[in-house]
Design an enzyme around this catalytic site. Structure first.
Site, short mmCIF file in Angstrom:
data_model
loop_
_atom_site.label_atom_id
_atom_site.label_comp_id
_atom_site.label_asym_id
_atom_site.label_seq_id
_atom_site.Cartn_x
_atom_site.Cartn_y
_atom_site.Cartn_z
N ASP A 190 46.50 -24.58 -73.50
CA ASP A 190 47.05 -25.45 -72.40
C ASP A 190 46.48 -25.20 -71.25
O ASP A 190 46.21 -26.18 -70.41
CB ASP A 190 48.60 -25.48 -72.55
CG ASP A 190 49.27 -25.96 -73.75
OD1 ASP A 190 48.50 -26.81 -74.36
OD2 ASP A 190 50.31 -25.12 -74.11
N ASP A 197 59.90 -22.80 -74.17
CA ASP A 197 59.78 -23.15 -75.63
C ASP A 197 59.53 -22.40 -76.83
O ASP A 197 59.85 -22.16 -77.87
CB ASP A 197 59.17 -24.50 -75.84
CG ASP A 197 57.96 -24.60 -75.07
OD1 ASP A 197 57.54 -23.42 -74.54
OD2 ASP A 197 57.19 -25.76 -74.95
#
Length: 888
Positions: A481, A71
């Site tokens: 993350d 992404d």
């Protein structure tokens, strides 16, 4: 997990760092820059994965040719001989940073050398540029690009649906692209060189994840989301007649053309109330399989179904693996076995708890089996085993209670593909890695298949901060993350990310310059503390206590000796503490949200920056005073660092194109600043080992110098610069952090926004006297010397000492080596600001690169920790080479 990923790419952008496409600046006439004077080798500090893989594409003509899209981190090609992935979009430069987000990928089944990527990261204002379609005729080794008149959203909601980009399998000059934001369906008839909208396509989509989102992120129309050809309706060289298109519309999700795109109709009888995430056509069986969810993903989805459409009769059949009433998730990942018609698999992509689920059918969806089932709740029986020994951090250090397991089978499992040439090989993407198996058909025989990470070479972390201490691990990272890692070996995957606690995103970290065992990090966490400390160089951690009002990590600074810390968290003002954060005091004189750093020599001096003002504290962060200096960047797109070994020596990089922008240097703790006239723009600054003969540490910056964007190095305090990357190695946006290695000349660590931690090594090993930090050249200094040896801390079995070596002669030293013998068999455990060796009681401490040069009348200091037993007496004699020193 992956819920914070959107923030990673936007943190710097929201501050205005890339508020628009910067105009080209004229090269400064005083710039001294070499653009190709050195050759660097670039690699990743291995993490293996770390991000969302929304798309996997196998070529249908050539065995072992596969691609993966991410992404925000570009696209990759599978290398069968090494079972690794090769990055394909590292050539994307600073101005086009958004083109590292890949929303669609297509591999040409007529000419396998051709591959296409639809690129662009955000459809709202966060990405200033439009999307593009990139095309390659050499499998991604090089690219040509066609800019589009609209944006694409590789990191937008719905990015796991697809593929949006497709090549006609019969006439490969024809491609289709599904666009977001109401831009409809687009077509190219010249192999991707030019594109035009399919004017008569009837539905541009209408689904929005969150119509009330004023940022434009959740409120964007997700648009046209996939294109699938029925290759049986065409012949070689003639356009395929039957084309299916998925649209983000809960009531009208699938359209078809039967005349090669001349006309389009909504498929009659289709399910409603759902979005078709995938449409996979099995021409051999005559079926179009569709996976549905009530949401666009990749995080959300509460209900779902799987359907089969008979292309010859128009018959729809609900083949959902479970009843709709029993779903709490949507379906997305979808694949068929091209070697075994009737074999189909699907994923419950949004089943976050207790795990994702994978379903398999060998009878075209009439019956299904699951990757795991409950025996007696909460116990599970798995059809698979998981081997994450190559990426052990995938357990997250967790020890969950059933029915959860560690490692998990996955989450956000929107991509799932069976190798079209090998029924035993299947790959699927998750929010953290790419998994796969090579004995999949064991599933059908009642045996277990083995799932392993198939992700080596695919590096997809977003980097917020980097540190390279003078001793201990060479690299500490703060990541989005997955938190961050302590790398003791850059070529190996670390066993675990930072834990205790596990931050979803680490925003800042620091170590004590003269005691590198002391490390601090801060970050984001849904609930729990936002700060953690380590006393063993980041190997183990313990949580601190938050001041009232903390909502996020912000920035943090450690005193040079580790005795205190200053923290500027989100949600409240700047605070300071002595010890390890059991209690905090509010700092005065500095605004909330300031960026904070420490002086690397004076343990009580800290610095801050906010909105064009530089702040200094000389009392350990209790009070700050604003510098009178002016002319610094007015915004907060700034990163600054203090130089190790020199008090008050500070470098500041940052700014914006609509104001002050560049690199500044202060030698008086920020009281005054000099802007380097030969640097057009700079966004991060770092230091590394000095070059041989240099009197100052090596500078590294992500900057624009001489009109060229790149990674630059200076060995002469910024007087001249060398660009050390090249156009093939740009990695999009590299402005978050940069640092050299204090032990290896020429080594630099570069942050990326989705391609992990890049490190480079120079071919010019002579510049630092070699790259082996444990074997520096033996210096032979001349002249008188004096030594002060001071035990600064002592405890049962251990102690800390500082050594000051003074040049009391009349000539400068260009290197030094100090020897002594311990009187009571003490043993050194760790040294900073020097490299030490010990044989029995005899110790030799040598300079590191940046403190080799000691002028007459000057001194240099280093320190160490050690062990003792019985008595901890001080050494009584020191030698500089063969010359005795005066002992103070």
């Amino acid at each position: 997990m992956r819920r914070t990923r959107i923030l990673t790419a936007v943190l710097a952008l929201a501050a205005g760092l890339l508020a628009g496409t910067p105009p080209a600046l004229a090269a400064d006439s005083t710039a001294k820059v070499s653009l190709a004077a050195d050759t660097y080798t670039w690699k990743n500090a291995r993490i293996d994965g770390g991000g969302f893989v929304p798309g996997i594409v196998f070529n249908r003509k050539e065995k072992n040719l596969a691609y993966a899209r991410t992404d925000i981190g570009g696209a990759y090609r599978w290398q069968e001989s090494t079972k690794t992935w090769t990055p394909l979009l590292d050539s994307v430069g600073w101005d086009d940073w958004g083109h590292t987000g890949v929303v669609g990928l297509a591999s040409d089944s007529v000419d396998p050398n051709k591959v296409y990527a639809a690129v662009g990261t955000y459809t709202n204002s966060w990405d200033p540029k439009n999307g593009a379609v990139m095309r390659s005729s050499n499998r991604g080794a090089s690219w040509q690009k066609t800019d589009l008149p609209f944006k694409l959203g590789g990191n937008m909601p719905g990015r796991g649906m697809g593929e949006r980009l497709a090549v006609d399998p019969n006439k490969n000059s024809v491609l289709y692209l599904g666009a977001p934001s109401g831009k409809g369906l687009w077509r190219s008839t010249d192999s991707g060189v030019s594109w035009s909208q399919v004017a008569n396509f009837p539905n541009v989509g209408n689904y929005q994840q969150d119509p009330s989102d004023t940022s434009g992120y959740g409120s964007d129309n997700q648009g046209v989301v996939w294109v699938t050809f029925d290759e049986s309706t065409g012949t070689s060289g003639n356009a395929t007649r039957a084309i299916y298109v998925g649209v983000a519309d809960l009531q009208n999700s699938v359209y078809r053309s039967t005349d090669a795109g001349a006309t389009w109709t909504r498929l009659a009888g289709q399910p409603t109330g759902y979005l078709a995430h995938k449409g996979v056509l099995d021409a051999a069986g005559g079926y179009l399989y569709l996976s549905y969810s009530d949401k666009g993903g990749p995080y959300d989805g509460g209900k779902g179904q799987v359907w089969r459409y008979a292309t010859a009769t128009g018959t729809w059949t609900n083949i959902s693996p479970v009843a709709e009433a029993d779903t709490y998730y949507g379906f997305s990942g979808l694949t068929v076995d091209r070697q075994k018609p009737g074999t189909v698999m699907a994923t419950a992509y949004s089943s976050w708890w207790p795990d994702t689920q994978i379903f398999r059918s060998t009878d075209s969806g009439a019956t299904w089996t699951r990757a795991w089932d409950y025996t007696s709740y909460p116990n599970r029986a798995n059809r698979y085993t998981m081997d994450v020994s190559s990426s052990p951090w995938l357990t997250w250090g967790a020890n969950p209670s059933p029915p959860e397991q560690a490692p998990k089978l996955g989450w956000m499992t929107e991509s799932l593909e069976i190798d079209p040439f090998n029924s035993n090989r299947m790959m699927y993407g998750t929010g953290a890695t790419l998994y796969g198996t090579e004995n999949l058909t064991n599933w059908d025989s009642g045996g277990q298949f083995t799932i392993k990470p198939m992700v080596q070479g695919l590096e997809e972390t977003a980097v917020n901060d980097l540190a390279s201490p003078p001793s201990g691990a060479p690299l500490l990272s703060a990541l989005g993350d997955v938190g961050g890692f302590r790398h003791t070996d850059l070529t190996k995957v670390s066993s675990m990310m930072f834990t205790s606690p596990n931050f979803t995103t680490t925003t800042s970290l620091d170590f004590a310059e003269t005691n590198a065992n002391t490390v601090v990090r801060v970050g984001n966490l849904d609930s729990g503390p936002h700060i953690a400390f380590s006393t063993d160089n980041g190997a183990n951690w313990f949580a601190g206590t938050d001041p009232s009002g903390v909502s996020g990590g912000g920035t943090v600074a450690a005193a040079s000796d580790g005795s205190r810390f200053v923290w500027s968290p989100d949600g409240t003002g700047v605070h300071n503490t002595t010890g390890f954060g059991s209690s905090w005091s509010a700092s005065s004189g500095i605004p909330a949200g300031a960026i904070v750093e420490s002086d690397r020599v004076d343990a009580k001096t800290f610095y801050g920056f906010k909105s064009g003002k530089f702040y200094v504290s000389t009392d350990g962060g209790a009070t700050f005073t604003a510098s009178a200096a002016t002319g610094l960047p007015s915004g907060d797109s700034v990163r600054f660092k203090a130089l190790p070994g020199v008090k008050g020596d500070v470098w500041l990089a940052g700014g914006a194109t609509d104001g002050a922008y560049g690199l500044w240097h202060s030698t008086d703790a920020g009281a005054s600043w000099t802007k380097l006239s030969n640097v057009d723009q700079a966004d991060a600054i770092g230091f590394g080992k000095a070059a041989t003969g240099a009197s100052y540490q090596t500078l590294y910056t992500s900057a624009k110098i001489g009109g060229v964007r790149g990674i630059f190095r200076s060995t002469d305090k910024g007087a001249t610069w060398t660009r050390i990357n090249d156009d093939a190695h740009q990695w999009g946006w590299t402005g978050a952090a940069i640092t050299g290695d204090p032990r290896v000349y020429g080594r630099v660590y570069v942050s990326t926004n989705g391609r992990g931690v890049i490190y480079g090594d120079t071919s010019d090993t002579s510049g630092g006297g070699g790259t082996d930090p444990t074997d520096p050249p033996d210096p032979t200094p001349k002249g008188a010397c004096a030594v002060t040896y001071k035990i600064t801390n002592q405890w049962s079995g251990g102690f800390q000492a500082d050594v000051q070596l003074s040049n009391t002669g009349s000539s400068a030293w260009t290197g030094w080596s100090l020897g002594w013998a311990f009187p009571n068999a003490q043993m050194i455990s760790q040294t900073w600001n020097a490299e030490s060796t010990q044989s029995g009681s005899t110790v030799t401490a040598k300079n590191v690169g940046w403190n080799a040069n000691v002028a007459a009348g000057s001194s240099v200091s280093f320190g160490f920790t050690g062990s003792w037993s019985g008595t901890n007496g001080k050494p009584t004699a020191f030698k500089l080479g063969d010359q005795a020193c005066t002992v103070a």
